[in-house]
Scaffold this motif. Structure first.
Motif, PDB file in Angstrom:
ATOM      1  N   SER A 236       0.813  -1.223   0.000  1.00  0.00           N
ATOM      2  CA  SER A 236       0.000   0.000   0.000  1.00  0.00           C
ATOM      3  C   SER A 236       0.844   1.270   0.000  1.00  0.00           C
ATOM      4  O   SER A 236       0.388   2.317  -0.455  1.00  0.00           O
ATOM      5  CB  SER A 236      -0.958   0.002   1.185  1.00  0.00           C
ATOM      6  OG  SER A 236      -0.257  -0.079   2.414  1.00  0.00           O
ATOM      7  N   GLY A 237       2.067   1.213   0.488  1.00  0.00           N
ATOM      8  CA  GLY A 237       2.918   2.401   0.447  1.00  0.00           C
ATOM      9  C   GLY A 237       3.154   2.893  -0.963  1.00  0.00           C
ATOM     10  O   GLY A 237       3.315   4.105  -1.199  1.00  0.00           O
ATOM     11  N   LEU A 238       3.169   1.965  -1.914  1.00  0.00           N
ATOM     12  CA  LEU A 238       3.364   2.353  -3.313  1.00  0.00           C
ATOM     13  C   LEU A 238       2.215   3.213  -3.823  1.00  0.00           C
ATOM     14  O   LEU A 238       2.402   4.029  -4.728  1.00  0.00           O
ATOM     15  CB  LEU A 238       3.522   1.100  -4.184  1.00  0.00           C
ATOM     16  CG  LEU A 238       4.699   0.187  -3.826  1.00  0.00           C
ATOM     17  CD1 LEU A 238       4.658  -1.083  -4.666  1.00  0.00           C
ATOM     18  CD2 LEU A 238       6.027   0.908  -4.012  1.00  0.00           C
ATOM     19  N   GLY A 269       7.427  12.619   4.211  1.00  0.00           N
ATOM     20  CA  GLY A 269       8.589  11.789   4.464  1.00  0.00           C
ATOM     21  C   GLY A 269       9.003  10.993   3.245  1.00  0.00           C
ATOM     22  O   GLY A 269      10.196  10.835   2.961  1.00  0.00           O
ATOM     23  N   MET A 270       8.022  10.509   2.485  1.00  0.00           N
ATOM     24  CA  MET A 270       8.321   9.741   1.280  1.00  0.00           C
ATOM     25  C   MET A 270       9.053  10.569   0.237  1.00  0.00           C
ATOM     26  O   MET A 270       9.865  10.034  -0.526  1.00  0.00           O
ATOM     27  CB  MET A 270       7.024   9.211   0.672  1.00  0.00           C
ATOM     28  CG  MET A 270       6.416   8.042   1.412  1.00  0.00           C
ATOM     29  SD  MET A 270       4.870   7.511   0.656  1.00  0.00           S
ATOM     30  CE  MET A 270       4.664   5.893   1.430  1.00  0.00           C
ATOM     31  N   VAL A 275      12.971   3.619  -1.489  1.00  0.00           N
ATOM     32  CA  VAL A 275      11.867   2.667  -1.472  1.00  0.00           C
ATOM     33  C   VAL A 275      11.914   1.720  -0.274  1.00  0.00           C
ATOM     34  O   VAL A 275      10.866   1.345   0.260  1.00  0.00           O
ATOM     35  CB  VAL A 275      11.820   1.875  -2.791  1.00  0.00           C
ATOM     36  CG1 VAL A 275      13.059   1.010  -2.994  1.00  0.00           C
ATOM     37  CG2 VAL A 275      10.554   1.031  -2.881  1.00  0.00           C
ATOM     38  N   ALA A 276      13.108   1.313   0.177  1.00  0.00           N
ATOM     39  CA  ALA A 276      13.176   0.346   1.268  1.00  0.00           C
ATOM     40  C   ALA A 276      12.501   0.892   2.523  1.00  0.00           C
ATOM     41  O   ALA A 276      11.828   0.139   3.244  1.00  0.00           O
ATOM     42  CB  ALA A 276      14.634  -0.007   1.562  1.00  0.00           C
ATOM     43  N   ILE A 280       8.021   0.299   3.627  1.00  0.00           N
ATOM     44  CA  ILE A 280       7.715  -0.192   4.968  1.00  0.00           C
ATOM     45  C   ILE A 280       6.823   0.800   5.710  1.00  0.00           C
ATOM     46  O   ILE A 280       5.834   0.418   6.347  1.00  0.00           O
ATOM     47  CB  ILE A 280       9.018  -0.436   5.749  1.00  0.00           C
ATOM     48  CG1 ILE A 280       9.808  -1.584   5.115  1.00  0.00           C
ATOM     49  CG2 ILE A 280       8.729  -0.731   7.222  1.00  0.00           C
ATOM     50  CD1 ILE A 280      11.205  -1.747   5.654  1.00  0.00           C
ATOM     51  N   ALA A 281       7.147   2.085   5.605  1.00  0.00           N
ATOM     52  CA  ALA A 281       6.374   3.111   6.313  1.00  0.00           C
ATOM     53  C   ALA A 281       4.921   3.143   5.859  1.00  0.00           C
ATOM     54  O   ALA A 281       4.023   3.445   6.649  1.00  0.00           O
ATOM     55  CB  ALA A 281       7.021   4.477   6.104  1.00  0.00           C
TER      56      ALA A 281
END
Length: 387
Positions: A236-238, A269-270, A275-276, A280-281
């Motif tokens: 979902s972070g994507l 923050g993104m 991506v790593a 996760i976030a």
């Protein structure tokens, strides 16, 4: 397996500070009054290519800034890296314009800022190409290492960047390439979207390129379906990275007006992360957790996401498309639909189902097959379409 372990380490280690970025790179005007063309080199500087820290590759490398085009047709400048094997070959050699998968939104994540230090996630896969004697150019995409935010998942922009990277490599005198250089296009995941868009656009946008074929995998061909699949899940972070990328390309979408305080903190923050950390976030969150209302339900957002949907134009050159049956990020059905759409439009297409593994492993295990397929195209061998 060394390829896989080093790729995972490199993904987590994308913390390198941005390398040299010339102040003049963002100016869209022509050099010394000449007319600017997409693919023109704005500037270049010697660089290096190391799959692992200090690992030699027998290549020369240059970081370049080159002219390209946004999704809406405006001129821009993109950075990238040109790699040429130092193998004593004096005649023509093929060129692969290589589109990397998701690295993040922060400038420090750009391939050109990591290839010199052995911290680029797909460097081992790129080395497989240079070991064949092929030149490779790796775009950073719009806004990744250049002014502005990376326009992540905006397909037309990425396709332009991939094609113009090939033009820039051919026009870079030090690379020793020429107008008749045979070109291959290659990419997976975000790079699958970018390489597929390059394949669709090449016939109209860069018809002078001698494109012999495109090897593309794990393609997020329909962003609305990919978002629905990942909402609230591991990937979902994507979704939120993609929303930030679309908003960067199309500020009228006003992403910030849809986000609640937690959503604003995550997206901000993104914008600085790789991506790593970002994946996760943002994992296991639903759109409703981070917004006051769903932007993907709005007509303007849906229209812009639809602008990045693939399958409306058959690529002019042959295509190898591959997709992991167990892909947990990009549904296999999305890949199959792209195959159906391209076949219906008369594409010369071979589709490979990767039976074992998932999204990340798919790029590693099928990379030799994709490179062998491109080698057959460079050699002028017959294709084996299976539409």
């Amino acid at each position: 397996m060394r390829l896989r372990s080093s790729a995972l380490v490199a993904a987590v280690a994308a913390l390198v500070l941005s390398a040299w970025v010339p102040a003049a790179a963002a100016a869209p005007g022509g050099e010394e009054g000449s007319a600017a063309r997409p693919g023109d080199v704005v500037d270049s500087a010697p660089s290096a290519f190391h799959p692992l820290p200090g690992q030699p590759t027998g290549t020369r490398a240059w970081k370049v800034h080159y002219r390209s085009t946004t999704a809406d047709g405006a001129p821009n400048v993109v950075s990238g890296t040109v790699l040429v094997p130092q193998d004593g070959r004096t005649g023509p050699r093929p060129l692969v314009t290589y589109a990397v998968g998701t690295v993040g939104l922060g400038d420090s994540c750009a391939p050109s800022n990591n290839l010199p230090y052995g911290t680029a996630a797909e460097a081992n896969l790129i080395q497989q190409l240079t070991l064949r004697g092929w030149a490779v150019v790796v775009t950073d995409y719009e806004g990744l290492g250049t002014p502005g935010l990376h326009t992540y998942t905006v397909g037309p922009s990425a396709g332009h960047a991939v094609l113009d990277a090939a033009r820039a490599a051919i026009r870079l005198p030090e690379a020793g390439l020429g107008a008749d250089t045979p070109v291959g296009i290659m990419g997976y995941s975000q790079g699958g979207q970018a390489s597929s868009w390059a394949a669709e656009l090449q016939g109209s946008y860069a018809p002078e390129l001698k494109v012999k074929g495109t090897a593309t995998g794990g393609v997020p061909a329909d962003l609305m379906k990919v978002a629905a699949f990942n909402n609230g899940s591991y990937g979902s972070g994507l979704i939120f990275m993609a929303a930030a990328g679309q908003d960067a390309a199309f500020p009228e979408l006003k992403l910030d007006s849809y986000l609640n305080p937690a959503g604003r903190a995550l997206v901000e923050g993104m914008k600085e992360g790789c991506v790593a950390i970002d994946a996760i976030a943002g994992s296991f969150k639903r759109i409703s957790d981070l917004t006051t209302r769903d932007p993907l339900a709005q007509p303007d957002w849906r229209a812009r996401l639809d602008q990045s949907r693939l399958g409306r134009t058959a690529p002019a050159a042959p295509v190898l498309q591959y997709h992991a049956l167990g892909d947990e990020l990009i549904p296999y059905a999305v890949g199959r639909q792209l195959r159906t759409d391209w076949c219906a439009r008369g594409a010369d297409l071979q589709f490979d189902t990767v039976l074992l593994g998932e999204h990340v492993s798919g790029v590693i295990t099928h990379s030799p097959t994709a490179a062998n397929w491109l080698a057959d195209r460079f050699a002028g061998r017959a294709t084996h379409p299976d539409c």
